[in-house]
Design a protein around this motif. Structure first.
Motif, PDB file in Angstrom:
ATOM      1  N   GLU A  11       0.745  -1.360  -0.050  1.00 52.32           N
ATOM      2  CA  GLU A  11      -0.084  -0.152   0.008  1.00 52.32           C
ATOM      3  C   GLU A  11       0.848   1.240   0.102  1.00 52.32           C
ATOM      4  N   LEU A  12       1.941   1.459   0.892  1.00 51.61           N
ATOM      5  CA  LEU A  12       2.693   2.281   0.718  1.00 51.61           C
ATOM      6  C   LEU A  12       3.602   2.490  -0.362  1.00 51.61           C
ATOM      7  N   SER A  13       4.129   1.343  -0.869  1.00 54.71           N
ATOM      8  CA  SER A  13       4.549   1.477  -2.367  1.00 54.71           C
ATOM      9  C   SER A  13       3.676   1.981  -3.357  1.00 54.71           C
ATOM     10  N   TYR A  14       2.463   1.619  -3.395  1.00 56.16           N
ATOM     11  CA  TYR A  14       1.626   2.373  -4.296  1.00 56.16           C
ATOM     12  C   TYR A  14       1.300   3.781  -4.269  1.00 56.16           C
ATOM     13  N   LYS A  15       1.535   4.246  -2.969  1.00 55.70           N
ATOM     14  CA  LYS A  15       1.328   5.666  -2.750  1.00 55.70           C
ATOM     15  C   LYS A  15       2.495   6.361  -3.211  1.00 55.70           C
ATOM     16  N   ILE A  16       3.544   5.752  -2.731  1.00 57.63           N
ATOM     17  CA  ILE A  16       4.905   6.461  -3.295  1.00 57.63           C
ATOM     18  C   ILE A  16       4.888   6.600  -4.928  1.00 57.63           C
ATOM     19  N   VAL A  17       4.499   5.565  -5.614  1.00 57.28           N
ATOM     20  CA  VAL A  17       4.672   5.419  -6.965  1.00 57.28           C
ATOM     21  C   VAL A  17       3.664   6.539  -7.696  1.00 57.28           C
ATOM     22  N   LYS A  18       2.652   6.664  -7.180  1.00 52.04           N
ATOM     23  CA  LYS A  18       1.504   7.651  -7.298  1.00 52.04           C
ATOM     24  C   LYS A  18       2.183   8.974  -7.373  1.00 52.04           C
ATOM     25  N   CYS A  19       2.599   9.607  -6.244  1.00 51.71           N
ATOM     26  CA  CYS A  19       3.275  10.639  -5.854  1.00 51.71           C
ATOM     27  C   CYS A  19       4.586  10.975  -7.006  1.00 51.71           C
ATOM     28  N   LEU A  20       5.262   9.901  -7.195  1.00 46.63           N
ATOM     29  CA  LEU A  20       6.575  10.058  -8.207  1.00 46.63           C
ATOM     30  C   LEU A  20       5.912  10.401  -9.649  1.00 46.63           C
ATOM     31  N   TYR A  21       4.740   9.691  -9.904  1.00 48.39           N
ATOM     32  CA  TYR A  21       4.041  10.085 -11.307  1.00 48.39           C
ATOM     33  C   TYR A  21       3.257  11.405 -11.526  1.00 48.39           C
ATOM     34  N   ASN A  22       2.878  11.982 -10.218  1.00 44.88           N
ATOM     35  CA  ASN A  22       2.075  13.114 -10.091  1.00 44.88           C
ATOM     36  C   ASN A  22       3.359  14.246 -10.166  1.00 44.88           C
ATOM     37  N   VAL A  23       4.422  13.932  -9.676  1.00 44.85           N
ATOM     38  CA  VAL A  23       5.392  14.894  -9.909  1.00 44.85           C
ATOM     39  C   VAL A  23       5.826  15.228 -11.254  1.00 44.85           C
ATOM     40  N   ARG A  24       6.324  13.946 -11.762  1.00 49.14           N
ATOM     41  CA  ARG A  24       6.635  13.917 -13.219  1.00 49.14           C
ATOM     42  C   ARG A  24       5.660  14.489 -14.197  1.00 49.14           C
ATOM     43  N   ASN A  25       4.271  14.149 -13.934  1.00 48.84           N
ATOM     44  CA  ASN A  25       3.268  14.816 -14.876  1.00 48.84           C
ATOM     45  C   ASN A  25       3.035  16.339 -14.532  1.00 48.84           C
ATOM     46  N   LYS A  26       3.332  16.718 -13.566  1.00 55.06           N
ATOM     47  CA  LYS A  26       3.336  18.143 -13.243  1.00 55.06           C
ATOM     48  C   LYS A  26       4.381  19.126 -13.620  1.00 55.06           C
ATOM     49  N   TYR A  27       5.625  18.647 -13.559  1.00 54.50           N
ATOM     50  CA  TYR A  27       6.810  19.215 -13.616  1.00 54.50           C
ATOM     51  C   TYR A  27       7.252  18.858 -14.910  1.00 54.50           C
ATOM     52  N   GLY A  28       7.268  17.748 -15.636  1.00 63.74           N
ATOM     53  CA  GLY A  28       7.941  17.512 -16.681  1.00 63.74           C
ATOM     54  C   GLY A  28       9.474  16.889 -16.499  1.00 63.74           C
ATOM     55  N   MET A  29      10.262  16.872 -17.382  1.00 68.68           N
ATOM     56  CA  MET A  29      11.458  16.400 -17.397  1.00 68.68           C
ATOM     57  C   MET A  29      12.755  17.235 -17.532  1.00 68.68           C
ATOM     58  N   HIS A  30      12.380  18.741 -17.157  1.00 70.72           N
ATOM     59  CA  HIS A  30      13.487  19.455 -17.659  1.00 70.72           C
ATOM     60  C   HIS A  30      13.925  20.319 -16.297  1.00 70.72           C
ATOM     61  N   HIS A  31      14.025  19.862 -15.162  1.00 66.80           N
ATOM     62  CA  HIS A  31      14.245  20.790 -13.857  1.00 66.80           C
ATOM     63  C   HIS A  31      15.409  20.013 -13.387  1.00 66.80           C
ATOM     64  N   ASN A  32      15.932  20.654 -12.449  1.00 64.97           N
ATOM     65  CA  ASN A  32      17.023  19.871 -11.736  1.00 64.97           C
ATOM     66  C   ASN A  32      16.528  19.241 -10.710  1.00 64.97           C
ATOM     67  N   GLU A  33      17.240  18.481  -9.888  1.00 63.60           N
ATOM     68  CA  GLU A  33      16.985  17.300  -8.837  1.00 63.60           C
ATOM     69  C   GLU A  33      16.310  18.122  -7.824  1.00 63.60           C
ATOM     70  N   ARG A  34      16.883  19.293  -7.183  1.00 56.35           N
ATOM     71  CA  ARG A  34      16.105  19.976  -6.260  1.00 56.35           C
ATOM     72  C   ARG A  34      14.771  20.284  -6.416  1.00 56.35           C
ATOM     73  N   VAL A  35      14.224  20.872  -7.593  1.00 52.45           N
ATOM     74  CA  VAL A  35      12.966  21.033  -8.014  1.00 52.45           C
ATOM     75  C   VAL A  35      12.149  19.548  -7.852  1.00 52.45           C
ATOM     76  N   TYR A  36      12.738  18.588  -8.234  1.00 52.16           N
ATOM     77  CA  TYR A  36      11.709  17.364  -7.935  1.00 52.16           C
ATOM     78  C   TYR A  36      11.783  17.005  -6.458  1.00 52.16           C
ATOM     79  N   HIS A  37      12.844  17.146  -5.748  1.00 53.24           N
ATOM     80  CA  HIS A  37      12.870  16.848  -4.286  1.00 53.24           C
ATOM     81  C   HIS A  37      12.017  17.692  -3.630  1.00 53.24           C
ATOM     82  N   LEU A  38      11.724  18.947  -3.964  1.00 52.33           N
ATOM     83  CA  LEU A  38      10.748  19.726  -3.132  1.00 52.33           C
ATOM     84  C   LEU A  38       9.410  19.366  -3.634  1.00 52.33           C
ATOM     85  N   ALA A  39       9.250  19.146  -4.777  1.00 56.07           N
ATOM     86  CA  ALA A  39       7.909  18.956  -5.469  1.00 56.07           C
ATOM     87  C   ALA A  39       7.518  17.676  -4.904  1.00 56.07           C
ATOM     88  N   LEU A  40       8.132  16.554  -4.731  1.00 58.68           N
ATOM     89  CA  LEU A  40       7.854  15.315  -3.995  1.00 58.68           C
ATOM     90  C   LEU A  40       7.608  15.393  -2.518  1.00 58.68           C
TER      91      LEU A  40
END
Length: 143
Positions: A11-40
């Motif tokens: 269940e926790l793994s499912y929630k984590i993966v959902k968060c990871l995809y939400n971040v990618r869908n919202k922010y795309g693939m052109h930011h640095n690691e810090r942006v993804y870290h904070l968005a996550l």
């Protein structure tokens, strides 16, 4: 092959993966690691996942079971799962995979996610190394 064994921290793994995809869908693939870290972090907070950013986790000797040093992953989720974030092109490398597997091997953690937000074909990777396979756990009580 069908088994009756549930997914480790499913269940926790499912929630984590959902968060990871939400971040990618919202922010795309052109930011640095810090942006993804904070968005996550925002995503985890939104759905109530307990997390620690850049915590120190202990790494143990495979010979004696004694603490060797520490490692600072991007996140520890609910004191169960490591999250390691990358933002590099083009893909996750074999060295990055081996590094996360080695950290699982000599830490108390059994699951890690390695995610590269800059991959064209976004695919978080889940790695497992269960405690029953860790010799040092037999040498020292981690509780």
């Amino acid at each position: 092959i069908a088994t009756n064994n549930p997914l480790l921290h499913g269940e926790l793994s499912y929630k984590i993966v959902k968060c990871l995809y939400n971040v990618r869908n919202k922010y795309g693939m052109h930011h640095n690691e810090r942006v993804y870290h904070l968005a996550l972090r925002e995503e985890f907070d939104l759905i109530g996942i307990k997390h620690k950013s850049k915590p120190r986790i202990e790494l143990f000797s495979l010979t004696t079971g004694k603490k060797l040093t520490y490692y600072e992953p991007d996140y520890i989720i609910e004191d169960n799962i490591i999250i390691e974030i990358k933002a590099k092109r083009p893909i996750i490398t074999q060295d990055q995979i081996m590094q996360i597997l080695e950290y699982l091997k000599i830490s108390k953690y059994e699951i890690a996610y390695l995610v590269n937000f800059k991959e064209q074909n976004f695919r978080p990777r889940r790695f497992i190394h269960t405690t029953d396979r860790k010799l040092f756990c037999k040498l020292v009580n981690l509780n």
